[in-house]
Design a protein around this motif. Sequence first.
Motif, short mmCIF file in Angstrom:
data_model
loop_
_atom_site.label_atom_id
_atom_site.label_comp_id
_atom_site.label_asym_id
_atom_site.label_seq_id
_atom_site.Cartn_x
_atom_site.Cartn_y
_atom_site.Cartn_z
N SER A 191 7.10 42.44 -9.87
CA SER A 191 6.77 42.79 -8.48
C SER A 191 6.57 41.39 -7.40
O SER A 191 6.29 40.44 -8.17
CB SER A 191 5.66 43.67 -8.55
OG SER A 191 4.44 43.03 -8.89
N TRP B 64 12.12 34.73 -4.93
CA TRP B 64 11.84 35.74 -5.72
C TRP B 64 13.30 36.96 -6.03
O TRP B 64 13.37 37.02 -7.14
CB TRP B 64 10.83 36.63 -4.97
CG TRP B 64 10.31 38.05 -5.67
CD1 TRP B 64 9.60 38.14 -6.71
CD2 TRP B 64 11.02 39.31 -5.61
NE1 TRP B 64 9.65 39.55 -7.15
CE2 TRP B 64 10.50 40.15 -6.27
CE3 TRP B 64 12.02 39.73 -4.69
CZ2 TRP B 64 10.74 41.55 -6.42
CZ3 TRP B 64 12.31 40.91 -4.54
CH2 TRP B 64 11.77 42.14 -5.60
N SER C 139 2.62 34.22 -2.19
CA SER C 139 2.72 33.28 -3.30
C SER C 139 4.11 32.58 -3.56
O SER C 139 4.35 31.40 -4.21
CB SER C 139 2.21 33.77 -4.81
OG SER C 139 3.43 35.08 -4.99
N GLU D 268 4.86 39.27 -5.08
CA GLU D 268 3.56 38.79 -4.40
C GLU D 268 3.60 38.17 -3.23
O GLU D 268 4.02 36.95 -2.90
CB GLU D 268 2.82 38.07 -5.69
CG GLU D 268 2.49 38.77 -6.81
CD GLU D 268 2.15 38.09 -8.02
OE1 GLU D 268 1.53 36.89 -7.75
OE2 GLU D 268 2.37 38.38 -9.06
N ARG D 269 3.14 38.69 -2.22
CA ARG D 269 3.20 38.35 -0.86
C ARG D 269 2.43 36.87 -0.66
O ARG D 269 1.20 36.97 -1.00
CB ARG D 269 2.80 39.30 0.08
CG ARG D 269 3.04 39.01 1.56
CD ARG D 269 2.36 40.15 2.56
NE ARG D 269 3.35 41.21 2.17
CZ ARG D 269 3.48 41.95 3.26
NH1 ARG D 269 2.87 41.92 4.29
NH2 ARG D 269 4.13 43.18 2.86
#
Lengths: 246, 575
Positions: free
Chosen positions: B199, B210, B204, B201-202
């Motif tokens: 998933s 991503w 990071s 991760e906003r």
Amino acid sequence: MIEVVDLVKEYEGTPAVQGLSFTVQPGEVLGLVGPNGAGKTTTMRCITGILQPTGGGVRVAGADIVRDPVEAKRHLAFIPDDPQLFDYLTIREHLLFFGRVFNVPDVADQSTRLLEELELTGKEDMLPGQLSRGMKQKVAIACGLIHRPKAVLFDEPLTGLDPVAIRRIKQTIKQLAADGSAVIISSHLLGLVEEIATSLLLLQNGKKVLHGTIAEVRASIPDLQGGNLESIFLRATGYDQPEASS
Amino acid sequence: MIDRSLMYLAARQSIGGLKYRLSRLKNPRYLVPAVLAIAYFWMSFGFAGLRSSERPPADVAPLLRLFVGPGLGLLFAMTWGFSPGRPAPAFSRAEAGQLFMLPVSRRALITYRLLRPQLSFLLVAGLAALGASRSADVNPLFAAGGAYVVVNLLSLNAMAASLLCNRMKRRGVPSILQAWPGLLIAAWVVVPLALNWRSFERGSEPIYAWLRERMTGGMAATVHWPLKQLGNIVGATDLSTFGIGVLSGVVACTALFALCMLIVAPFEEEALKIAEAGGRKLDAMKRGGGAAGLRLSRLKNARSTRFPLSPTGKLWRGVFWQTLVGEWRVGTWKIASVVAAVVLGFSFFIDNLGSNTGVALMAMSLSGLFAAMLVLMSPRLMVTGLHTELRFLPVLKALPMRGAELLRGKVRAGALLTSLPAFLFIAAMSQAAYHFSTSIRDASVSQLQPILGGMVLGAITGIPTLAMLMISLESSAVLLFPAWLASAQSEPGFETIGRNLLSFLVRAIAGSIMLIIPALFFGAGLGGGVALDHLTLGIAAGSWLASIVLLAEIELLMHLMGKRFDNMDASPESA
């Protein structure tokens, strides 16, 4: 019943029909013949009010097709060569609709009679897309005859039909005339015209070449006495010249 | 393998088609829409090459490289999945009727079928170059070359799939098992991506990093290598990447072509069936337009309606009945009403959810989706006038009725059909708006409620009247420009975009003009309501007044257009 007086129809200045006059009486079957582009279909469409004449006039059962089109069309039926049926309506619904448009009070009885007569019984709930070309033609005829018209116009009525359907439609046309309707048949099948027409109108380049009863037409070309309609047609249209006498 | 006569046919068909389309531009009926279509493309793509200073600093190429390969893989899988239903190459009716009788081999026929659309593929390549010119990092030449290779690859893949299914069908393999290559390809594309899943991760990491890791990392790096090369063809930024991509594409094309030549088996019978079915669909679409035409071509069973029609009475009611019965059978309104009812159901569901925002969000997304479907259906909902019955004009003209009566029946039936889904949709939107106006504790928002109440009351007369306006304008266009609309249905082409634009513009202008006086009456009603300090009543009364005035205008329009119908030539030639 059908009265055409000095009919002229031009398409953007090009004449399709030039000064045509004739009448069709009740009980008469007029064969409208001529080479391709002679103006047969244009004439039929002018009589039915589909096309607006450029000049002259057409009266059906005494009503002028231009001045009083609704009254004239009430007595008319036009069966085109390519039967145009509403894709989404069943056969029964077609008959109901045409019955309503022509104000036929006994539309149910009349529908049943026509369906039986044209061998369409059992196909009432079918859509046009499920029918063969011949069946569609029969449905178009049934729609045209639902209001017992006084004048019926057939444009190439036998195109694409099987022998059984051809015989049935010939009988229908004869019966219509016997019942007092004025009938016009436009066809290239000269054998058909010879068999069921009582009079003949030969057009070429939008003009009348020959007109009269079949006997009168035969008599008009003395050296072809006893010849069939095809010989007369070819001679009158100039495709078959008489042999020069030596 | 390549029959010279078939090559000649393919070339002549393409060139002849192009010449015909160009020569018909002499006619204003085609020229004006073509100019409009070009203007549309000019505005859409901006022809960045002519004003390079305005080119946006795009980062399209990396995204193309990531997504084109797997996207193509899924397209390949879908083609193989659907091929059991079409187990033969797609030929037109004319081709099936003529070419199958000729003394040429099946391999030559397949080669012909693959060569025939090359001119269209070149056009696709040109459009790709045009699109690429909008981006700063995609080379238009690479995009054009890449698009040309890709469309050929798709064409060859479809051919190979249909031929293999044909062969399996001849050997008695059940349809469900014929789809196995599709499943294999889908697994090839999806499994490596699924194994890469993690998933986002906003905050990071950047979204592109991503995405790149998900699409190209792990197992996908090796297993998707061929797909990646195909993606590189379109999204290449340097010659070597483009070269490798094109080489991969050409190898794939050659392999698929060889497979086609190897597995070819007698396909004529199936191809004839497909050509007939395709031709029927095309005919139906030309007659009925779009989805309705398609549905018509599939409509097998019908039962005559029980909706009564008195054999005598006003003629417009006969036309009303004919339109209602026929159009309801085709089903767009049924589907639209169901979709609108679903949207309405969702709106009540959301209203009763309380604080469960997750479910509310899902329900809102679904209702948004359905609402979008409804909007997409709306053009078809408007086409109930004479537009779909152009070829019936001679039949209708031969009937003993005035044009005004014919239009009255058509327009009123169309308005009734359109109003049902529209009412449901408006109710759903009002319900949703009411929900939000009550859930937000803001005085200015809660003032929405009287406005909503007025709108719902006003819609009772407003919707049918507006539907009548749209349909009467549509039918007026048919009567004023039958030749334009007939050619749009029977000869679709590049000009269709311009023709649709023109038609929309003309109707929008005419509609706007017709709405001026009703708008004044609406304003008067609204003003009265405001003066009486009753906004709901003001909006409703304004809408009712406006509807009455608009109805009078529509009657006048139908009267004038009816006269036009009475006096027009309605032969197929003149239409």
